[in-house]
Motif scaffolding. Structure first.
Motif, PDB file in Angstrom:
ATOM      1  N   VAL A 143       0.819  -1.226   0.000  1.00 44.51           N
ATOM      2  CA  VAL A 143       0.000   0.000   0.000  1.00 44.51           C
ATOM      3  C   VAL A 143       0.848   1.269   0.000  1.00 44.51           C
ATOM      4  N   TYR A 151      -4.820   4.662  -0.647  1.00 48.46           N
ATOM      5  CA  TYR A 151      -6.025   3.821  -0.709  1.00 48.46           C
ATOM      6  C   TYR A 151      -6.956   4.266  -1.836  1.00 48.46           C
ATOM      7  N   GLU A 155      -8.113   1.791  -4.869  1.00 50.29           N
ATOM      8  CA  GLU A 155      -9.513   1.653  -5.281  1.00 50.29           C
ATOM      9  C   GLU A 155      -9.638   1.745  -6.797  1.00 50.29           C
ATOM     10  N   HIS A 185      -9.933   0.215   6.580  1.00 49.51           N
ATOM     11  CA  HIS A 185     -10.265  -0.315   5.250  1.00 49.51           C
ATOM     12  C   HIS A 185     -10.477  -1.826   5.263  1.00 49.51           C
TER      13      HIS A 185
END
Length: 746
Positions: A143, A151, A155, A185
């Motif tokens: 990440v 994030y 997505e 998340h």
């Protein structure tokens, strides 16, 4: 300079003169003459000789040694203890499972030439405090830095972390946000590693050849949800005394739910190399010799297991006082913590030994007849590293007394070679600048102010210099203007003083040239590393002692308040301009995105061979009512100018009684910036001008009630906190008007 200062002290003693008869400059020279870099080096070598984390034998031994030193220097000193929740690891493991298994080391090997690093007894392994114990196995997802924008990018790539374990690199944001955002998340575990692009071989030779992080080094730390509240998770808002009422651990909002571990980049390479899926975006790629992939499939599964001892541990705060001769109920407070994650040489002992040097020198002045007008309180905090436990519990315990007696809190932490850095209450900006003019930079022989001004102008001349750098350079080029100080967020022991009770606060230290970042929170933050790479000869430990000492001595003996409020008013006006621009930019971004979504532009612009989806639509941004803030800032600027003008014209001619009344009146001005309502969702933070950001952690958010409401799309809160912040600024201005009336004889 040292020789001249020593001569002044010798002449003073020979003549039998009491130090109060000396001019302030001579008093400070006598103070400087007692600062010994060799002595500070010896103190650090002893204090950093064994692991000194909370609960370790050496942590307690250091507190007891500090107590003995303060007493020997003439201070009235004691140790104040608290019982805090502090988890320590019972067991931990991290492994790559499947066809090519690999088990992370989670310990740091000794480094040749660094004798301290071989003292592995009592060392904490790879660990972060206040993560959530657990034993889970799941696919791994990379990440990047694990920040909100990362994030958003995941997505669009169609990658979810729900039910997965994430691996994030240190940097770009505070450590604790990485597992918190992963948890939010839907992730079930989190790994954090230091990429060599950020503090390893891509930045310098690795230790012991250079200062950078070696392949087996990792960064411990706390991941408590500090933006909610710092300190003991079980006693929010009250001191963690033995009889304090505690909430249940499972109800503590600052403790995470998912297991989290830090690892070295030497180990991280094995986990990252096992990932498949999309190649990571270019700005996600570090300096490891691999192709960075995002992962997320069953091809790379990881097991993370952490079990901790969640018992209460004793915190040892060392409190030393010298009672003021004239105003014993006005306290000048000075602090630096003494606990580390392992040996803690650079962080925090480089600052702590400077504070000790100040205390010893002040003790020397006492023996020659000088005594401060105001009470001095020197504080050596324990348990700062797990999330400001020692200072927070002390402030919460003594909050009422501090509100009545506190004048200023002056903080330091780790210290290094280079330039003076200062942050805090902007009413003290002139005060810091005046001190900086009178401290000599040990490398160049000019004042630390002159060196700082030169650096600001050079930085602004570089291609692509930011608007902030340009503004600093403009101030630096004009000797009549003060160099700006920074706003404070969190990450050190000033937080409770500034953001909970509203006491005027400063944080000072040197850095920018010597490097301690590569061994930050590792077993290689040793006396050997610090004395070789961070502050050779402990010259800047001396500079910090002389800076901190002057701030303390001048505030303790000041007849008139040293604050200049025009600096604060202008700074707040700048913050309001930033918030308005933020609202406009956010509104324009939403309009642009809506137009591009409607036109299908994102789909057409994306590479059709890769997985992409449209971004989540942004909410339309309304227009906000900034009128209360506009009016309050205008009033604040007028009141500040009137006060500063009156003080400059008439302050010196005031009677001793009027000066004393004025000082007492201005002592409480900063506290008007606090509100009992506190910030949305985190009422422990009461200061409406300075706070750590919910999504920045250490980084400051100014006018946080309004600014973060706009950033987080809480539109009603933006208008609500515009009114509340305006009320606080209006109360601040009213205090200044009262002080101006006193100066003018009203």
């Amino acid at each position: 300079m040292r020789r001249a200062a020593s001569s002044i002290l010798a002449l003073t003693l020979a003549a039998g003169l009491a130090l109060p008869a000396l001019a302030d400059a001579k008093l400070e020279q006598a103070f400087d003459a007692q600062i010994s870099p060799a002595e500070m080096s010896a103190w650090m070598k002893d204090m950093a000789s064994e692991p000194n984390h909370v609960g370790s034998p050496h942590d307690k031994a250091n507190a007891e040694a500090l107590l003995a030193r303060y007493k020997s220097w003439g201070w009235d000193a004691h140790i104040e203890t608290f019982q805090v929740l502090y988890p320590t690891p019972i067991s931990s493991s991290l492994e790559l499972v499947g066809a090519s298994p690999f088990k992370a080391t989670l310990t740091e090997a000794p480094v040749p030439g660094d004798e301290t690093s071989s003292r592995t007894k009592d060392q904490l392994p790879a660990y972060v405090a206040f993560q959530g114990d657990g034993d889970v196995t799941a696919p791994l997802v990379y990440v990047n830095y694990g920040m909100p924008a990362d994030y958003d990018a995941l997505e669009r790539m169609g990658v979810s972390v729900k039910g997965k374990i994430v691996i994030a690199r240190y940097g770009a944001g505070w450590r604790g946000l990485k597992p918190k955002l992963a948890q939010d998340h839907g992730a079930v575990g989190c790994i954090i590693y230091s990429d060599p692009a950020d503090d390893g071989y891509a930045t310098d030779d690795v230790y012991p050849k250079g200062a950078a992080r070696p392949a087996q080094g990792f960064q411990r730390g706390s991941v408590a949800v500090m933006p909610t509240y710092p300190g003991d998770p079980l006693t929010p808002g009250v001191g963690a005394t033995e009889k304090a009422k505690r909430i249940k651990r499972e109800d503590a909002p600052t403790i995470l739910k998912i297991p989290t571990l830090p690892i070295s980049y030497g180990d991280a390479q094995h986990f990252l190399a096992a990932l498949d899926g999309d190649v990571a975006p270019s700005n996600w790629r570090g300096a490891l010799p691999i192709t960075y992939h995002v992962g997320g499939s069953e091809a790379a599964k990881v097991r993370i297991a952490v079990k901790s001892d969640w018992s209460l541990k004793t915190v040892y705060d060392v409190v030393a006082m010298i009672k003021g001769s004239t105003y014993p109920d006005q306290w000048v407070l000075r602090g630096n913590h003494h606990d580390g994650w392992v040996f803690g040489a650079s962080d925090p002992l480089s600052g702590n030994v400077a504070q000790q040097a100040e205390a010893k020198a002040i003790g020397g002045l006492l023996k020659q007849g000088w005594r401060p007008k105001r009470t001095l309180v020197y504080l050596s905090w324990d348990a700062e590293e797990p999330m400001l436990l020692g200072s927070t519990e002390w402030v919460e315990t003594h909050a009422e007394e501090l509100a009545q007696k506190g004048v200023v809190y002056i903080n330091s932490d780790g210290n290094g070679r280079g330039f003076l850095g200062a942050g805090g209450s902007h009413s003290l900006e002139r005060f810091v600048n005046d001190v900086a003019k009178d401290v000599t930079d040990p490398q160049t022989g000019v004042s630390v102010s002159a060196r700082l001004r030169a650096a600001a102008q050079v930085a602004a001349a570089s291609p692509g210099a930011s608007a902030r750098l340009q503004a600093q350079a403009k101030a630096a080029a004009d000797p009549s203007r003060d160099m700006p100080i920074d706003a404070l967020g969190s990450g050190s022991d000033y937080s409770s003083f500034l953001q909970h009770i509203g006491l005027a606060t400063l944080d000072v230290g040197y850095g920018g040239e010597g490097s301690s970042g590569g061994v930050y929170h590792s077993a290689y933050d040793t006396w050997e590393h610090h004395s070789r790479f961070v502050d050779p000869g402990f010259a800047y430990a001396g500079a910090l002692a002389k800076t901190g000492g002057r701030l303390v001595l001048r505030m303790a003996d000041a007849d008139l308040p040293p604050q200049r409020y025009t600096n604060f008013a202008d700074t707040v006006g700048g913050y309001l301009d930033e918030v308005k621009k933020l609202a406009d930019a956010k509104r324009e971004t939403q309009v642009t995105q809506a137009r591009l979504l409607a036109a299908g532009a994102y789909k057409l612009a994306d590479d059709p061979t890769e997985t992409h989806g449209p971004p989540t639509p942004l909410k339309p941004v309304p227009y906000f009512n900034f009128a209360p803030m506009d009016n309050a800032v205008a009033q604040l600027k007028a009141s500040a100018k009137a006060y500063d003008t009156a003080l400059a014209a008439k302050g010196a001619s005031l009677s001793p009684e009027a000066k004393a009344k004025l000082f007492a009146l201005t002592r409480g001005v900063e506290m008007t910036l606090t509100s009992d309502v506190g910030l949305p969702g985190r009422p422990w933070y009461k200061n409406l001008v300075y706070a750590p950001g919910v999504y920045t952690g250490y980084g400051a958010k100014t006018l946080p009630g309004v600014r973060e409401a706009i950033e987080e799309e809480r539109w009603a809160d933006a208008d609500k906190y515009s009114v509340l912040t305006a009320q606080a600024l209006t109360a601040y201005a009213a205090k200044l008007d009262e002080a101006t009336k006193l100066i003018n004889g009203g």
